[in-house]
Design a protein around this motif. Structure first.
Motif, PDB file in Angstrom:
ATOM      1  N   LYS A  87       0.845  -1.190   0.000  1.00  8.80           N
ATOM      2  CA  LYS A  87       0.000   0.000   0.000  1.00  8.80           C
ATOM      3  C   LYS A  87       0.884   1.246   0.000  1.00  8.80           C
ATOM      4  O   LYS A  87       1.934   1.275   0.640  1.00  8.80           O
ATOM      5  CB  LYS A  87      -0.909   0.019   1.238  1.00  8.80           C
ATOM      6  CG  LYS A  87      -1.974  -1.062   1.227  1.00  8.80           C
ATOM      7  CD  LYS A  87      -2.878  -0.938   2.447  1.00  8.80           C
ATOM      8  CE  LYS A  87      -3.974  -2.002   2.434  1.00  8.80           C
ATOM      9  NZ  LYS A  87      -4.884  -1.883   3.612  1.00  8.80           N
ATOM     10  N   VAL A  88       0.453   2.266  -0.711  1.00  9.70           N
ATOM     11  CA  VAL A  88       1.190   3.528  -0.754  1.00  9.70           C
ATOM     12  C   VAL A  88       0.298   4.630  -0.211  1.00  9.70           C
ATOM     13  O   VAL A  88      -0.934   4.566  -0.310  1.00  9.70           O
ATOM     14  CB  VAL A  88       1.654   3.848  -2.184  1.00  9.70           C
ATOM     15  CG1 VAL A  88       2.662   2.808  -2.664  1.00  9.70           C
ATOM     16  CG2 VAL A  88       0.476   3.896  -3.156  1.00  9.70           C
ATOM     17  N   GLY A  89       0.961   5.644   0.325  1.00  9.47           N
ATOM     18  CA  GLY A  89       0.191   6.704   0.964  1.00  9.47           C
ATOM     19  C   GLY A  89      -0.044   7.922   0.112  1.00  9.47           C
ATOM     20  O   GLY A  89      -0.855   8.783   0.470  1.00  9.47           O
ATOM     21  N   SER A  90       0.660   8.000  -1.031  1.00 13.62           N
ATOM     22  CA  SER A  90       0.508   9.183  -1.867  1.00 13.62           C
ATOM     23  C   SER A  90       0.900   8.864  -3.304  1.00 13.62           C
ATOM     24  O   SER A  90       1.506   7.824  -3.581  1.00 13.62           O
ATOM     25  CB  SER A  90       1.384  10.320  -1.332  1.00 13.62           C
ATOM     26  OG  SER A  90       2.758   9.968  -1.468  1.00 13.62           O
ATOM     27  N   VAL A  91       0.567   9.801  -4.190  1.00  6.29           N
ATOM     28  CA  VAL A  91       0.916   9.624  -5.600  1.00  6.29           C
ATOM     29  C   VAL A  91       2.430   9.628  -5.772  1.00  6.29           C
ATOM     30  O   VAL A  91       2.996   8.853  -6.545  1.00  6.29           O
ATOM     31  CB  VAL A  91       0.278  10.732  -6.465  1.00  6.29           C
ATOM     32  CG1 VAL A  91       0.762  10.634  -7.908  1.00  6.29           C
ATOM     33  CG2 VAL A  91      -1.236  10.658  -6.405  1.00  6.29           C
ATOM     34  N   GLY A  92       3.091  10.467  -5.004  1.00 10.17           N
ATOM     35  CA  GLY A  92       4.539  10.532  -5.088  1.00 10.17           C
ATOM     36  C   GLY A  92       5.191   9.222  -4.695  1.00 10.17           C
ATOM     37  O   GLY A  92       6.142   8.764  -5.342  1.00 10.17           O
ATOM     38  N   GLU A  93       4.668   8.602  -3.640  1.00  7.66           N
ATOM     39  CA  GLU A  93       5.204   7.313  -3.203  1.00  7.66           C
ATOM     40  C   GLU A  93       4.918   6.235  -4.244  1.00  7.66           C
ATOM     41  O   GLU A  93       5.758   5.356  -4.478  1.00  7.66           O
ATOM     42  CB  GLU A  93       4.574   6.916  -1.863  1.00  7.66           C
ATOM     43  CG  GLU A  93       5.205   5.672  -1.250  1.00  7.66           C
ATOM     44  CD  GLU A  93       4.575   5.309   0.089  1.00  7.66           C
ATOM     45  OE1 GLU A  93       4.915   4.228   0.610  1.00  7.66           O
ATOM     46  OE2 GLU A  93       3.741   6.091   0.594  1.00  7.66           O
ATOM     47  N   LEU A  94       3.747   6.323  -4.884  1.00  9.21           N
ATOM     48  CA  LEU A  94       3.406   5.367  -5.937  1.00  9.21           C
ATOM     49  C   LEU A  94       4.398   5.462  -7.088  1.00  9.21           C
ATOM     50  O   LEU A  94       4.888   4.453  -7.610  1.00  9.21           O
ATOM     51  CB  LEU A  94       1.983   5.636  -6.440  1.00  9.21           C
ATOM     52  CG  LEU A  94       1.542   4.857  -7.689  1.00  9.21           C
ATOM     53  CD1 LEU A  94       1.579   3.350  -7.424  1.00  9.21           C
ATOM     54  CD2 LEU A  94       0.144   5.290  -8.122  1.00  9.21           C
TER      55      LEU A  94
ATOM     56  N   GLU B  92       7.464   6.542  -6.980  1.00 11.16           N
ATOM     57  CA  GLU B  92       8.756   6.030  -6.539  1.00 11.16           C
ATOM     58  C   GLU B  92       8.783   4.507  -6.558  1.00 11.16           C
ATOM     59  O   GLU B  92       9.760   3.889  -6.997  1.00 11.16           O
ATOM     60  CB  GLU B  92       9.075   6.541  -5.124  1.00 11.16           C
ATOM     61  CG  GLU B  92       9.435   8.007  -5.055  1.00 11.16           C
ATOM     62  CD  GLU B  92      10.666   8.336  -5.895  1.00 11.16           C
ATOM     63  OE1 GLU B  92      11.635   7.546  -5.864  1.00 11.16           O
ATOM     64  OE2 GLU B  92      10.640   9.355  -6.587  1.00 11.16           O
TER      65      GLU B  92
END
Length: 250
Positions: A233-240, A242
């Motif tokens: 699971k990712v917490g943000s678009v930026g983390e996605l 990355e």
């Protein structure tokens, strides 16, 4: 017009395949077997042609061990007229080229105007027998048929390709291999199952046709595919973004 349809006995498509502990192959002990789904579609196509008055006789042929007789009887119960059971000593390992050579001998003997075969068997997914048979016979071929019509001595076939639909026409006699969307096979009713027991079946062997079925390929090892990794699971678009760069190499 006579139509010839090859049918194969395979592990039922609903069964989860298990690999032997020693990795020597697939475990067939106490496993439900049935007709190859693509072959069911081929039988259905041939029967519909007979019902429409296009075909005069539907002959089914199976190459395998003695248990393949059950598969042959299923095809007869669906509506085929007669069968040919060909026992091969290396039934579980028989390869497409040997099958094609046997089928060529059957075609030479039966003289059908059309051979309808499944595009592949779901046990080995070779997708080669129909093409090899066409080459051995010198006949035209139309593979992966999603629609089939016979008219004026020709087979008009619609194929599903990457770019959409392709329509081709081949002169008879010809080889046609079937895809999933060609039709929905019928179920054999109990009365027809009983009638199938009285339909003629010629029993022969591969040796009768002078074909050597000794395998040319050797299975070195068999193993199950690796299990699917758990997702994250990712917490943000930026983390996605990355994670896609790091793990998916996008």
């Amino acid at each position: 017009m006579k139509v010839l349809v090859p049918v194969k006995r395979v592990i039922d498509y609903n069964v989860k395949v298990r690999v032997k502990a020693d990795g020597s192959g697939v475990d067939l002990a106490n496993v439900k077997m049935s007709m190859n789904p693509f072959d069911e579609i081929s039988v259905e196509a041939a029967i519909r042609m007979k019902e429409a008055g296009v075909a005069s006789e539907v002959v089914v042929v199976s190459i395998g061990d003695a248990k393949s007789m059950e598969t042959l009887r299923t095809a007869l119960a669906m509506g085929a007229d007669r069968g040919i059971m060909i026992e091969a000593p290396e039934a579980t390992e028989i390869e497409p080229l040997a099958v094609a050579k046997i089928l060529k001998a059957v075609v030479d003997e039966e003289q059908p105007q059309l051979v309808i075969a499944g595009k592949q068997a779901i046990d080995n997914d070779m997708n080669a027998t129909g093409q090899m048979l066409a080459a051995l016979l010198g006949w035209g071929q139309a593979t992966f048929a999603s629609a089939l019509e016979i008219a004026d001595g020709k087979a008009q076939v619609t194929r599903e390709v990457d770019g959409g639909l392709q329509k081709i026409e081949v002169a008879l006699p010809a080889i046609v291999t079937t895809d999933l969307r060609l039709n929905e096979p019928r179920y054999a009713s109990l009365p027809n199952i009983m009638k199938a027991k009285k339909k003629p079946v010629a029993e022969k062997t591969a040796a009768d046709y002078g074909v050597d079925t000794t395998p040319r390929l050797k299975v070195v090892a068999t193993e199950e595919p690796a299990g699917r990794e758990a997702g994250i699971k990712v917490g943000s678009v930026g983390e996605l973004v990355e994670k896609l760069k790091e793990r998916a190499l996008v």
